[in-house]
Structures are given as structure tokens and as C-alpha cells.
Design a protein around this motif. Structure first.
Motif, PDB file in Angstrom:
ATOM      1  N   PHE A 112      -8.725  21.192 -11.784  1.00  0.00           N
ATOM      2  CA  PHE A 112      -8.305  19.953 -11.299  1.00  0.00           C
ATOM      3  C   PHE A 112      -8.159  19.900  -9.717  1.00  0.00           C
ATOM      4  CE2 PHE A 112      -5.805  19.146 -15.477  1.00  0.00           C
ATOM      5  CZ  PHE A 112      -6.751  19.092 -15.988  1.00  0.00           C
ATOM      6  N   LEU A 113      -7.622  21.057  -9.478  1.00  0.00           N
ATOM      7  CA  LEU A 113      -7.563  21.066  -7.782  1.00  0.00           C
ATOM      8  C   LEU A 113      -8.890  21.247  -7.149  1.00  0.00           C
ATOM      9  CD1 LEU A 113      -5.561  21.857  -5.577  1.00  0.00           C
ATOM     10  CD2 LEU A 113      -5.994  24.046  -5.952  1.00  0.00           C
ATOM     11  N   LEU A 114     -10.007  22.060  -7.709  1.00  0.00           N
ATOM     12  CA  LEU A 114     -11.390  21.948  -7.073  1.00  0.00           C
ATOM     13  C   LEU A 114     -12.253  20.920  -7.669  1.00  0.00           C
ATOM     14  CD1 LEU A 114     -11.714  26.033  -7.499  1.00  0.00           C
ATOM     15  CD2 LEU A 114     -11.071  24.560  -5.500  1.00  0.00           C
ATOM     16  N   GLY A 115     -11.959  20.446  -8.937  1.00  0.00           N
ATOM     17  CA  GLY A 115     -13.026  19.623  -9.239  1.00  0.00           C
ATOM     18  C   GLY A 115     -12.812  18.160  -8.760  1.00  0.00           C
TER      19      GLY A 115
ATOM     20  N   THR B 190     -12.967  28.671 -15.094  1.00  0.00           N
ATOM     21  CA  THR B 190     -12.902  27.908 -13.912  1.00  0.00           C
ATOM     22  C   THR B 190     -14.108  27.429 -13.347  1.00  0.00           C
ATOM     23  OG1 THR B 190     -10.616  28.580 -13.382  1.00  0.00           O
ATOM     24  CG2 THR B 190     -11.968  27.260 -11.744  1.00  0.00           C
ATOM     25  N   LEU B 191     -14.952  28.493 -13.101  1.00  0.00           N
ATOM     26  CA  LEU B 191     -16.287  28.328 -12.611  1.00  0.00           C
ATOM     27  C   LEU B 191     -17.059  27.042 -13.541  1.00  0.00           C
ATOM     28  CD1 LEU B 191     -17.250  31.586 -11.350  1.00  0.00           C
ATOM     29  CD2 LEU B 191     -16.766  29.768 -10.021  1.00  0.00           C
ATOM     30  N   GLY B 192     -16.888  27.222 -14.827  1.00  0.00           N
ATOM     31  CA  GLY B 192     -17.486  26.756 -15.856  1.00  0.00           C
ATOM     32  C   GLY B 192     -17.239  25.139 -15.930  1.00  0.00           C
ATOM     33  N   ALA B 193     -15.848  24.852 -15.729  1.00  0.00           N
ATOM     34  CA  ALA B 193     -15.274  23.663 -16.048  1.00  0.00           C
ATOM     35  C   ALA B 193     -15.153  22.826 -14.780  1.00  0.00           C
ATOM     36  CB  ALA B 193     -13.832  23.962 -16.600  1.00  0.00           C
ATOM     37  N   VAL B 194     -15.255  23.236 -13.605  1.00  0.00           N
ATOM     38  CA  VAL B 194     -15.264  22.496 -12.223  1.00  0.00           C
ATOM     39  C   VAL B 194     -16.308  21.660 -12.160  1.00  0.00           C
ATOM     40  CG1 VAL B 194     -15.449  22.794  -9.969  1.00  0.00           C
ATOM     41  CG2 VAL B 194     -13.787  24.046 -10.835  1.00  0.00           C
ATOM     42  N   PRO B 195     -17.432  22.112 -12.474  1.00  0.00           N
ATOM     43  CA  PRO B 195     -18.716  21.111 -12.482  1.00  0.00           C
ATOM     44  C   PRO B 195     -18.487  20.072 -13.425  1.00  0.00           C
ATOM     45  CG  PRO B 195     -19.383  23.478 -12.476  1.00  0.00           C
ATOM     46  CD  PRO B 195     -18.079  23.465 -12.783  1.00  0.00           C
ATOM     47  N   PHE B 196     -18.036  20.490 -14.669  1.00  0.00           N
ATOM     48  CA  PHE B 196     -17.970  19.458 -15.660  1.00  0.00           C
ATOM     49  C   PHE B 196     -17.065  18.551 -15.470  1.00  0.00           C
ATOM     50  CE2 PHE B 196     -15.621  18.182 -19.988  1.00  0.00           C
ATOM     51  CZ  PHE B 196     -16.516  17.857 -20.468  1.00  0.00           C
ATOM     52  N   PHE B 197     -15.711  18.748 -14.758  1.00  0.00           N
ATOM     53  CA  PHE B 197     -14.650  17.925 -14.457  1.00  0.00           C
ATOM     54  C   PHE B 197     -15.118  17.003 -13.314  1.00  0.00           C
ATOM     55  CE2 PHE B 197     -10.553  16.814 -12.404  1.00  0.00           C
ATOM     56  CZ  PHE B 197     -10.366  15.790 -13.181  1.00  0.00           C
ATOM     57  N   ALA B 198     -15.953  17.600 -12.332  1.00  0.00           N
ATOM     58  CA  ALA B 198     -16.452  16.907 -11.284  1.00  0.00           C
ATOM     59  C   ALA B 198     -17.381  15.704 -11.476  1.00  0.00           C
ATOM     60  CB  ALA B 198     -17.170  17.862 -10.227  1.00  0.00           C
ATOM     61  N   ARG B 199     -18.261  15.955 -12.577  1.00  0.00           N
ATOM     62  CA  ARG B 199     -19.085  14.854 -13.029  1.00  0.00           C
ATOM     63  C   ARG B 199     -18.274  13.741 -13.658  1.00  0.00           C
ATOM     64  NH1 ARG B 199     -23.557  14.020 -10.375  1.00  0.00           N
ATOM     65  NH2 ARG B 199     -25.080  15.870 -10.559  1.00  0.00           N
TER      66      ARG B 199
ATOM     67  N   VAL C 247      -7.373  10.703 -16.092  1.00  0.00           N
ATOM     68  CA  VAL C 247      -6.589  11.425 -17.080  1.00  0.00           C
ATOM     69  C   VAL C 247      -7.343  11.684 -18.313  1.00  0.00           C
ATOM     70  CG1 VAL C 247      -4.580  11.043 -18.560  1.00  0.00           C
ATOM     71  CG2 VAL C 247      -4.282  10.450 -16.114  1.00  0.00           C
ATOM     72  N   SER C 248      -8.209  10.731 -18.533  1.00  0.00           N
ATOM     73  CA  SER C 248      -9.054  10.898 -20.049  1.00  0.00           C
ATOM     74  C   SER C 248      -9.900  12.024 -19.718  1.00  0.00           C
ATOM     75  CB  SER C 248      -9.822   9.616 -20.422  1.00  0.00           C
ATOM     76  OG  SER C 248      -8.825   8.524 -20.699  1.00  0.00           O
ATOM     77  N   GLY C 249     -10.599  12.364 -18.400  1.00  0.00           N
ATOM     78  CA  GLY C 249     -11.421  13.037 -18.220  1.00  0.00           C
ATOM     79  C   GLY C 249     -10.856  14.397 -18.202  1.00  0.00           C
ATOM     80  N   ALA C 250      -9.643  14.601 -17.711  1.00  0.00           N
ATOM     81  CA  ALA C 250      -8.744  15.735 -17.594  1.00  0.00           C
ATOM     82  C   ALA C 250      -8.123  16.156 -18.823  1.00  0.00           C
ATOM     83  CB  ALA C 250      -7.358  15.511 -16.884  1.00  0.00           C
ATOM     84  N   THR C 251      -8.169  15.303 -19.867  1.00  0.00           N
ATOM     85  CA  THR C 251      -7.742  15.490 -21.310  1.00  0.00           C
ATOM     86  C   THR C 251      -9.137  16.226 -22.014  1.00  0.00           C
ATOM     87  OG1 THR C 251      -6.573  13.905 -21.385  1.00  0.00           O
ATOM     88  CG2 THR C 251      -7.082  14.753 -23.530  1.00  0.00           C
TER      89      THR C 251
END
Length: 225
Positions: free
Chosen positions: A36-39, A105-114, A155-159
């Protein structure tokens, strides 16, 4: 009743399962916080620099888009193995839940950023334009208009991201990351202890359901449309 007694008499279930559950929670919690901090800023930057954004930068947006797409396209297990040297350099080891936080973290940051980019893109352009007409700075528009209006979607994206991290953490058990995934593989699969496998799977399902229920409740509470 006999089945329950058998489970409670199994030292792997009574001792190792609670430890593995805690490791999974630590793994997912730490990687989610970093994601969340990076994405979030990365997703906002993707939107801001896109054509029609607050500060269009075609070249920068193209580079960021490629980096994010590459990060999203790599299967997690391959990513985790590929970054083992980087993980060792950062954490000092490639084993344990602490080491798993790096590839997670490396795998999830791009996913959350989109997901962030998609959420803020859905904000009414009229509200953004009204804020700009009133003299708001870009930072104010981003934080007070885009983020605030897109909060339920964020929030939905974070979930969704946390649930993906739970799944990734289970896969990370294949490379010695610890947690419920590692326990299911090392005992449930390699030692043919079906009861351990079932317990680990049930706990993972329960964890995912709890995250989904809490995330949906928070998103509904923030949605004032």
C-alpha cells in the motif's frame, strides 16, 4: 468426535499450526503494508502522467506502464526464485517469513498500482475540473479529490490485494517461506499427513473470508453515493 480428538492429539496441529498461522499473518501483514505504501503513489503517478491526466508525461507513463505490466505478468513462484539474491541482500536470508516479504511486495505492488489507477480514473472528471478552477494545486486535487472520491474503490482494491497476498504466501511455502503454505507442503504433501493439509487449507479459506467481509464492510461504509 473421534476425528476431533485425533486432531487435538496431533502435535503438528496443536503446536506447528498456530505458529504457521502467525507466520502467515506476519508475512501478509508486512507485505500488505509495504504494498500500500509503494503501490498507492505508483498508481496515482500512472494516472496523473497518463494522457488526459493532471500532468501528462507520455514517456514517463510509458516506462511506468511497461514496468508495471512486466511485474504483473511474472508468475509469483518464478519471481520469488528470480529475486533470491536481492532478497538475501535486503534481509540477509532467503528462508523464513521475513524473506518472503520481499518477493510478496515486489509481486503485489504492480498489481495494486493498476487497481489504484483504475479506481481514480473512475472519479467524475467534473469534480476534478471544479477543483482546478477553484485554484487547487495538483497535490490538493490528487489527495483531496481523486483519493477521497475513489476511497471505496481503493479499499476494495486493497481487499483484493490482501487476498492475493494470502494466496502468494501459500505458494511462497514451496521455497521455505514458512507459514501455512509451508506446513501444508512439508507435512500434508511430503509426509502424507492429510489432516494437516486439510487444517491448513481451512485456515487459509477462513482468513480469506475474514479479509473479504471486513473489506466489503469498510468499502460500503465509505461509499456515500
Amino acid at each position: 468426535m473421534n476425528a476431533l480428538t485425533s486432531l487435538l492429539d496431533d502435535p503438528v496441529i496443536t503446536q506447528r499450526v498456530p505458529e504457521a498461522t502467525l507466520e502467515t499473518l506476519q508475512m501478509v501483514g508486512s507485505s500488505a503494508a509495504l504494498t500500500f505504501l509503494l503501490g498507492l503513489p505508483l498508481g496515482l503517478l500512472l494516472h496523473t502522467t497518463s494522457p488526459g491526466g493532471l500532468a501528462p508525461r507520455r514517456a514517463l507513463n510509458g516506462v511506468l506502464g511497461v514496468v508495471v505490466n512486466v511485474g504483473r505478468s511474472l508468475p509469483f513462484i518464478i519471481l520469488a526464485i528470480a529475486v533470491l539474491p536481492f532478497t538475501r541482500a535486503v534481509v540477509g536470508t532467503t528462508l523464513g517469513w521475513e524473506a518472503a516479504v520481499v518477493p510478496l511486495t515486489l509481486g503485489a505492488v504492480p498489481f495494486f498500482a493498476r487497481l489504484v489507477e483504475t479506481a481514480v480514473r473512475e472519479v467524475d472528471p467534473g469534480k476534478v475540473e471544479a477543483a482546478r478552477v477553484m485554484g487547487s494545486t495538483r497535490r490538493t486535487v490528487v489527495t483531496q479529490v481523486l483519493v477521497r472520491e475513489a476511497l471505496p474503490s481503493l479499499v476494495s482494491g486493497a481487499t483484493v490485494t490482501v487476498i492475493a497476498l494470502v494466496a502468494y504466501s501459500a505458494m511462497a511455502g514451496a521455497i521455505g517461506a514458512g507459514g501455512l503454505g509451508f506446513l501444508a507442503i512439508s507435512y500434508g504433501y511430503q509426509r502424507f499427513e492429510t489432516s494437516v493439509m486439510v487444517v491448513c487449507v481451512v485456515l487459509i479459506v477462513v482468513l480469506v473470508q475474514l479479509v473479504q467481509v471486513v473489506g466489503d464492510a469498510v468499502a460500503r461504509r465509505l461509499d456515500h453515493r
